[in-house]
Motif scaffolding. Structure first.
Motif, PDB file in Angstrom:
ATOM      1  N   SER A   1      -8.310  -0.568   9.647  1.00  0.00           N
ATOM      2  CA  SER A   1      -7.827  -1.945   9.632  1.00  0.00           C
ATOM      3  C   SER A   1      -6.854  -2.159  10.780  1.00  0.00           C
ATOM      4  O   SER A   1      -6.315  -1.205  11.342  1.00  0.00           O
ATOM      5  CB  SER A   1      -7.131  -2.262   8.301  1.00  0.00           C
TER       6      SER A   1
ATOM      7  N   ALA B   1     -11.740  -8.204  10.507  1.00  0.00           N
ATOM      8  CA  ALA B   1     -11.533  -8.411   9.075  1.00  0.00           C
ATOM      9  C   ALA B   1     -11.467  -7.085   8.341  1.00  0.00           C
ATOM     10  O   ALA B   1     -12.362  -6.253   8.487  1.00  0.00           O
ATOM     11  CB  ALA B   1     -12.660  -9.262   8.507  1.00  0.00           C
TER      12      ALA B   1
ATOM     13  N   ASN C   1     -11.998  -6.455   1.961  1.00  0.00           N
ATOM     14  CA  ASN C   1     -11.211  -7.355   1.118  1.00  0.00           C
ATOM     15  C   ASN C   1     -11.060  -6.826  -0.316  1.00  0.00           C
ATOM     16  O   ASN C   1     -11.639  -5.793  -0.665  1.00  0.00           O
ATOM     17  CB  ASN C   1     -11.817  -8.767   1.152  1.00  0.00           C
TER      18      ASN C   1
ATOM     19  N   LEU D   1     -14.579 -13.295   4.407  1.00  0.00           N
ATOM     20  CA  LEU D   1     -13.223 -13.836   4.491  1.00  0.00           C
ATOM     21  C   LEU D   1     -12.926 -14.827   3.375  1.00  0.00           C
ATOM     22  O   LEU D   1     -11.764 -15.120   3.091  1.00  0.00           O
ATOM     23  CB  LEU D   1     -13.014 -14.514   5.848  1.00  0.00           C
TER      24      LEU D   1
ATOM     25  N   VAL E   1     -12.974 -14.386   0.328  1.00  0.00           N
ATOM     26  CA  VAL E   1     -12.165 -13.754  -0.713  1.00  0.00           C
ATOM     27  C   VAL E   1     -10.681 -13.959  -0.427  1.00  0.00           C
ATOM     28  O   VAL E   1      -9.889 -14.288  -1.328  1.00  0.00           O
ATOM     29  CB  VAL E   1     -12.504 -12.256  -0.829  1.00  0.00           C
ATOM     30  N   PHE E   2     -10.288 -13.782   0.814  1.00  0.00           N
ATOM     31  CA  PHE E   2      -8.885 -14.017   1.178  1.00  0.00           C
ATOM     32  C   PHE E   2      -8.525 -15.494   1.019  1.00  0.00           C
ATOM     33  O   PHE E   2      -7.414 -15.824   0.582  1.00  0.00           O
ATOM     34  CB  PHE E   2      -8.629 -13.557   2.612  1.00  0.00           C
TER      35      PHE E   2
ATOM     36  N   TYR F   1      -4.714  -4.600  -5.100  1.00  0.00           N
ATOM     37  CA  TYR F   1      -4.856  -5.181  -3.758  1.00  0.00           C
ATOM     38  C   TYR F   1      -4.911  -6.701  -3.854  1.00  0.00           C
ATOM     39  O   TYR F   1      -4.215  -7.416  -3.116  1.00  0.00           O
ATOM     40  CB  TYR F   1      -6.133  -4.597  -3.138  1.00  0.00           C
ATOM     41  N   ALA F   2      -5.731  -7.233  -4.772  1.00  0.00           N
ATOM     42  CA  ALA F   2      -5.863  -8.680  -4.925  1.00  0.00           C
ATOM     43  C   ALA F   2      -4.533  -9.304  -5.345  1.00  0.00           C
ATOM     44  O   ALA F   2      -4.137 -10.370  -4.832  1.00  0.00           O
ATOM     45  CB  ALA F   2      -6.944  -8.998  -5.958  1.00  0.00           C
TER      46      ALA F   2
ATOM     47  N   VAL G   1      -2.155  -9.389  -2.299  1.00  0.00           N
ATOM     48  CA  VAL G   1      -2.531 -10.415  -1.318  1.00  0.00           C
ATOM     49  C   VAL G   1      -2.165 -11.802  -1.837  1.00  0.00           C
ATOM     50  O   VAL G   1      -1.635 -12.645  -1.099  1.00  0.00           O
ATOM     51  CB  VAL G   1      -4.032 -10.324  -0.989  1.00  0.00           C
TER      52      VAL G   1
ATOM     53  N   ALA H   1      -3.774  -3.370   5.724  1.00  0.00           N
ATOM     54  CA  ALA H   1      -4.617  -4.527   5.422  1.00  0.00           C
ATOM     55  C   ALA H   1      -3.894  -5.833   5.750  1.00  0.00           C
ATOM     56  O   ALA H   1      -4.489  -6.768   6.304  1.00  0.00           O
ATOM     57  CB  ALA H   1      -5.037  -4.499   3.960  1.00  0.00           C
TER      58      ALA H   1
ATOM     59  N   LEU I   1      -4.741  -9.015   8.093  1.00  0.00           N
ATOM     60  CA  LEU I   1      -4.787 -10.345   7.501  1.00  0.00           C
ATOM     61  C   LEU I   1      -3.855 -11.306   8.225  1.00  0.00           C
ATOM     62  O   LEU I   1      -4.196 -12.484   8.439  1.00  0.00           O
ATOM     63  CB  LEU I   1      -4.415 -10.244   6.021  1.00  0.00           C
TER      64      LEU I   1
END
Length: 318
Positions: free
Chosen positions: A157, A162, A165, A172, A174-175, A234-235, A238, A299, A303
Motif C-alpha cells: 500500500s 488503491a 479495502n 473504491l 467501499v471507501f 479495518y472497516a 476507516v 492503508a 487512502l
C-alpha cells in the motif's frame, strides 16, 4: 556499488531506487518504460533507465544474459513470476553477483495456521500466483553458488494506488460507502484478516537485507506491518477516520458474493482464504529492521492520497 533493479518504477521501486542512489549506489533500472515512478525524486536523474520487454526476452532465452552483461554486483528482481524466468536469471548470475534479491509474496504460506506465521512455517500455497512464487523461492534458496535472498511482502500500500479495502477487494466504492456513513456489508463475520504493508517498508527490508548480506543470503524475510487487521476492525477504523460511526452488516459468504461483481468476489475470496498474519520477528532479529507503518497506517496513507486527489465521491460529515 553497481546495482540493477528489474521493475524499478513500480510500487516498491519508487521508494527503493531513490534510497539506493542516496546511499551511493550506481543504479540501473530495467522496465517496460510504460510507467513513471509513483514518487517524484531528483535521484531519478542519476539513474540509468533501460527499456526491456522481459516476457519477450524470457521467451527468447536472452534476458538472463542481458542482465549479466550489465556487470552488476547486486541484482534486485521485483517482477519475476515464474520458476523458468527465475532459473534463467539465476543461472546467468550464478557466480557473477554478490547478491540476488527477489520479491516474493506472503501467499507462499497458503492459509494461516500458526499466527503470527514465521518464515520457516510449512508452505502450502494454493492458486497459481502463490504456487509459482513458492517454486521460485525454493529454487533461489536451494541453488548452490547463488547468493540469493527472498523478500515476501504483504498487501503493498501507499500513495498513488488503491489499497485492498475492508471488504477484501479493490473497488473504491467501499471507501465511499464508509466515508459517507452508509452501511457496508461484509462477508461472514468480518473476522478474516488482511495484512497491509507500506511500500516504503518493503523497500526498507530490501535495503536491510543488502546491508546485512552475510546473514541475509540463503534466507527469506517477510515484509509486512507488525500485525494484521480483521475486515471488521479495518472497516471500523476507516469509518472513524472519515468522522463517521461504523455501520456494518454481515452475510454468509454464499449470500455476500452475490452482492458484488464476480471479479470482486474472486479477489475477496483470495484474500479471506489466506487471512494472513505473518511475523516480522526474523527481520528484526537478523536485519535490525522494524516497519515504520502499522497495517492501518499503510492503508490510510494510500487512502489519504485518494482523497487528496479527489478519487472518491464524499459527502462531508455534518
Amino acid at each position: 556499488m553497481r546495482t540493477v533493479v528489474i521493475g524499478g518504477t513500480g510500487h516498491i521501486g519508487s521508494y527503493l531506487v531513490p534510497e539506493l542512489v542516496q546511499a551511493g549506489h550506481q543504479v540501473v533500472v530495467l522496465s517496460r518504460g510504460e510507467r513513471t515512478p509513483y514518487r517524484a525524486s531528483a535521484a531519478w536523474q542519476r539513474v540509468e533507465q533501460l527499456t526491456v520487454d522481459r516476457e519477450a526476452e524470457d521467451a527468447a532465452g536472452t534476458f538472463g544474459d542481458r542482465v549479466r552483461a550489465l556487470d552488476a554486483e547486486v541484482v534486485i528482481d521485483l517482477i519475476c513470476f515464474t520458476e523458468p524466468s527465475a532459473r534463467q536469471l539465476g543461472e546467468a548470475l550464478r557466480g557473477q553477483v554478490r547478491q540476488l534479491l527477489h520479491c516474493g509474496t506472503i501467499w507462499v504460506h497458503g492459509p494461516s495456521a500458526l499466527v503470527p506465521t514465521p518464515e520457516e512455517a510449512v508452505t502450502e500455497p494454493f492458486g497459481d500466483y502463490g504456487i509459482a512464487k513458492a517454486a521460485i523461492a525454493r529454487y533461489l534458496l536451494g541453488r548452490d553458488g547463488l547468493p540469493a535472498t527472498v523478500i515476501h511482502p504483504g498487501h503493498i500500500s501507499g500513495p498513488g494506488w488503491a489499497p485492498v479495502n475492508p471488504a477484501g477487494h479493490l473497488d473504491l466504492g467501499v471507501f465511499e460507502t464508509l466515508a459517507n456513513g452508509n452501511e457496508l456489508t461484509l462477508p461472514d463475520l468480518g473476522l478474516e484478516t488482511v495484512q497491509h504493508v507500506h511500500a516504503a517498508d518493503v523497500a526498507g527490508v530490501f535495503l536491510a537485507a543488502m546491508a546485512n548480506r552475510s546473514v541475509a543470503i540463503g534466507e527469506s524475510f517477510h515484509a509486512v506491518a507488525a500485525g494484521a487487521m480483521t475486515l471488521r476492525g479495518y472497516a471500523e477504523a476507516v469509518s472513524r477516520w472519515f468522522g463517521r460511526q461504523p455501520r456494518l452488516a454481515y452475510l454468509p459468504w454464499e449470500e455476500w458474493r452475490r452482492t458484488v461483481s464476480a471479479r470482486d468476489a474472486e479477489i475477496t475470496f483470495d484474500h479471506i482464504s489466506h487471512s494472513p498474519h505473518c511475523s516480522m520477528e526474523k527481520a528484526a532479529r537478523l536485519l535490525g529492521f522494524r516497519p515504520a507503518y502499522s497495517a492501518l497506517g499503510a492503508a490510510l496513507d494510500a487512502l489519504g492520497w485518494l482523497v487528496d486527489h479527489k478519487k472518491l465521491t464524499i459527502t462531508p460529515a455534518s
